[in-house]
Write a protein that holds these residues in place. Structure first.
Motif, PDB file in Angstrom:
ATOM      1  N   PRO A 288      40.868  38.211  39.742  1.00  0.00           N
ATOM      2  CA  PRO A 288      42.231  38.487  39.293  1.00  0.00           C
ATOM      3  C   PRO A 288      42.315  39.695  38.369  1.00  0.00           C
ATOM      4  O   PRO A 288      43.303  40.440  38.416  1.00  0.00           O
ATOM      5  N   GLU A 289      41.283  39.903  37.539  1.00  0.00           N
ATOM      6  CA  GLU A 289      41.282  41.084  36.673  1.00  0.00           C
ATOM      7  C   GLU A 289      41.233  42.361  37.506  1.00  0.00           C
ATOM      8  O   GLU A 289      41.941  43.341  37.230  1.00  0.00           O
TER       9      GLU A 289
ATOM     10  N   TYR B  53      46.270  35.279  48.090  1.00  0.00           N
ATOM     11  CA  TYR B  53      45.059  35.014  47.300  1.00  0.00           C
ATOM     12  C   TYR B  53      44.943  33.522  47.042  1.00  0.00           C
ATOM     13  O   TYR B  53      45.923  32.867  46.690  1.00  0.00           O
TER      14      TYR B  53
ATOM     15  N   LYS C 157      44.596  42.885  39.332  1.00  0.00           N
ATOM     16  CA  LYS C 157      45.679  43.377  38.474  1.00  0.00           C
ATOM     17  C   LYS C 157      45.670  44.903  38.418  1.00  0.00           C
ATOM     18  O   LYS C 157      46.702  45.556  38.600  1.00  0.00           O
TER      19      LYS C 157
END
Length: 298
Positions: free
Chosen positions: A108-109, A125, A112
């Protein structure tokens, strides 16, 4: 031999629970559904349903056929989505599946930052068990999958993203927290939280104990590393988990220590060898590789 339409009828009857519900879902009459089921049973010479009080109940034979047919419908769903993309010229979609260790924090990082630099993209996702991630990639439901300690089968292209060591976690007030490193011998007689032996990480953990000649004993068995972290935070014992989950779940209530003998844990990306990787998928994979390389010791 069953046709695809017959399999669809069988599947819908089981999932809806009644012939009336299946008829509404498929746009057919209830008598037509009942007739189709009877023809299937006659053709296969297998009873699929039990009839009682104007209701039908799937037998084990029907449930087995349903389970075996799921990959077919997963592939069809992926094909329908691809056709819809082509029809609407919507090829800017990236579909990702991952297991928890990478999927709950690191990916997720990366996503982003990736989404910021790729405006107009849409994403699908989700987090699943490794076997489900592999199936999603094989059937074309997703473009790329991520997981730890992958044992790839035919048809998958794999790329090792990095290798780190499994770590031992405990609460800061645990007696083991004062040690610089924790050994398998140190865990003898201690309440230990083990990863499920049916998972890849559970298997490599047990293999590490076998190689050290130490009996593998546990008080609690859990299905994933995130749950193990929660158990440790609650004071139920210590655990061995992958380093990515340990970093993600460490809110100051976990003490993370090296474990010996060393148990390696490799992260993988994988995709189908039957279709070419899209440019945007390749770019995302490169971003993930850079992020994991930045995390590696040294």
């Amino acid at each position: 031999m069953l046709s695809l339409r017959q399999i669809e009828i069988l599947r819908t009857v089981i999932l809806r629970g009644t012939t009336a519900g299946a008829a509404r879902s498929l746009g057919m009459s209830q008598p037509a559904i009942s007739n189709a089921i009877r023809k299937m049973e006659t053709s296969l010479e297998i009873q699929l349903f039990e009839r009682s009080n104007n209701r039908i109940y799937p037998l084990d034979s029907a449930k087995i056929l349903l389970e075996d047919s799921e990959p077919i419908f997963s592939t069809l769903q992926a094909l329908e989505e691809r056709i819809d993309d082509l029809r609407t010229d919507k090829l800017s979609r990236l579909r990702i599946l991952s297991t928890g260790p990478l999927g709950l924090g690191l990916l997720p990082e990366v996503l982003k930052k990736f989404a910021t630099s790729h405006p107009g993209m849409t994403y699908r996702y989700d987090i699943r068990r490794l076997s489900q991630v592999v199936r999603g990639v094989e059937t074309g439901q997703v473009d790329i999958g991520f997981g730890l300690e992958l044992r790839a089968g035919p048809g998958l292209v794999t790329q090792k993203l990095g290798v780190e060591e499994m770590v031992c976690i405990c609460r800061p007030d645990h007696p083991l927290a004062s040690r610089g490193a924790i050994t398998s011998d140190d865990l003898r007689g201690e309440p230990f939280i083990a990863l499920d032996g049916g998972t890849t990480l559970g298997e490599v953990t047990r293999d590490g104990f076998r190689k050290a000649g130490v009996p593998f004993e546990f008080a609690i068995e859990v299905s994933n590393a995130a749950t193990a972290c929660a158990m440790v935070r609650a004071g139920l014992g210590s655990a061995l988990v992958d380093p990515w989950t340990a970093r993600q779940m460490n809110d100051g209530k976990l003490c993370v220590r090296r474990f010996t003998p060393r148990i390696d844990c490799a992260a993988y990306a994988f995709w189908s060898g039957r279709r070419s990787m899209s440019r945007v998928c390749s770019q995302f994979l490169s971003a993930v590789r850079r992020r994991i390389a930045a995390d590696e010791p040294g």
